[in-house]
Motif scaffolding. Structure first.
Motif, mmCIF file in Angstrom:
data_model
loop_
_atom_site.group_PDB
_atom_site.id
_atom_site.type_symbol
_atom_site.label_atom_id
_atom_site.label_comp_id
_atom_site.label_asym_id
_atom_site.label_seq_id
_atom_site.Cartn_x
_atom_site.Cartn_y
_atom_site.Cartn_z
ATOM 1 N N PHE A 176 0.645 -1.332 0.469
ATOM 2 C CA PHE A 176 0.096 -0.417 -0.045
ATOM 3 C C PHE A 176 0.968 1.550 -0.084
ATOM 4 O O PHE A 176 1.608 1.646 0.202
ATOM 5 C CB PHE A 176 -0.753 -0.153 1.577
ATOM 6 C CG PHE A 176 -0.169 0.411 2.311
ATOM 7 C CD1 PHE A 176 -0.423 1.102 3.189
ATOM 8 C CD2 PHE A 176 0.291 -0.906 3.281
ATOM 9 C CE1 PHE A 176 0.356 0.968 4.711
ATOM 10 C CE2 PHE A 176 0.448 -0.920 4.678
ATOM 11 C CZ PHE A 176 0.780 0.016 5.778
ATOM 12 N N GLY A 177 0.655 2.238 -0.533
ATOM 13 C CA GLY A 177 1.094 3.308 -0.736
ATOM 14 C C GLY A 177 0.053 4.416 -0.023
ATOM 15 O O GLY A 177 -0.371 4.773 0.013
ATOM 16 N N MET A 178 1.154 5.478 0.894
ATOM 17 C CA MET A 178 1.286 6.864 1.411
ATOM 18 C C MET A 178 1.768 7.634 0.972
ATOM 19 O O MET A 178 2.922 7.472 0.774
ATOM 20 C CB MET A 178 0.955 6.452 3.046
ATOM 21 C CG MET A 178 0.713 4.977 3.170
ATOM 22 S SD MET A 178 -0.816 4.922 3.411
ATOM 23 C CE MET A 178 -1.252 5.478 4.547
ATOM 24 N N ASP A 179 0.578 9.107 1.231
ATOM 25 C CA ASP A 179 1.389 10.209 1.039
ATOM 26 C C ASP A 179 1.511 10.691 1.989
ATOM 27 O O ASP A 179 1.059 10.466 2.866
ATOM 28 C CB ASP A 179 -0.062 11.208 -0.195
ATOM 29 C CG ASP A 179 -0.069 10.557 -1.164
ATOM 30 O OD1 ASP A 179 0.075 10.487 -2.107
ATOM 31 O OD2 ASP A 179 -1.601 10.199 -1.364
ATOM 32 N N MET A 180 2.900 11.466 1.808
ATOM 33 C CA MET A 180 3.630 11.854 3.228
ATOM 34 C C MET A 180 3.715 12.672 3.451
ATOM 35 O O MET A 180 4.326 13.505 1.810
ATOM 36 C CB MET A 180 4.492 10.565 3.487
ATOM 37 C CG MET A 180 4.164 9.652 3.393
ATOM 38 S SD MET A 180 3.884 8.521 5.583
ATOM 39 C CE MET A 180 4.447 8.469 5.930
#
Length: 147
Positions: free
Chosen positions: A54-58
């Protein structure tokens, strides 16, 4: 606390399943993140399981970026851990208590890789404070969702 690990615990007045459902949902991570770095989900499944990516915006130090995580430990309603390109990992362990409630322990494990870097950057203390805020927010979410 084990060497090169930062862990904190809280007792939540909710069943482990309800808490696990929150932690296993990447779309909810920004709601309970206490570090202030998680902004939202970029991609991934609705619910995590072993091997999920899963990819997260940080955002950190005023700079936005995206990161891909992979679930590396998983026991339904009991344990979930993920890591990204670096070797460190974030782990949530849940244990229902005989007197009621669930003990939730979050651990930042930086024992793999270059732990001296994390120590020099002051990350253990910073991560400890972030974990405490995360657990407060997770507790509030799980107890509110059960009301």
């Amino acid at each position: 606390m084990a060497k090169h690990k930062v862990a904190r615990s809280v007792v939540v007045d909710a069943p482990a399943k309800r808490i696990f459902d929150i932690v296993a949902s990447p779309a909810l991570h920004s709601e309970f993140d206490g570090s202030g770095t998680v902004r939202g989900t970029h991609f991934g499944p609705e619910r995590l399981e072993r091997g999920s990516e899963f990819g997260m915006d940080m955002r950190m130090f005023g700079v936005g970026y995206r990161i891909t995580n992979r679930v590396v430990e998983y026991e339904e309603d009991r344990l979930i851990a993920w890591r990204h390109g670096g070797p460190h990992r974030w782990r949530y362990e849940l244990r229902e208590l005989p007197e009621g409630g669930t003990r939730v322990t979050e651990t930042f494990d930086y024992s793999r890789g270059l732990p001296a870097f994390y120590v020099l950057m002051g990350m253990p203390a910073k991560n400890g404070r972030s974990i405490e805020r995360t657990l407060e927010r997770l507790k509030a979410a799980a107890e509110r969702d059960g009301a």
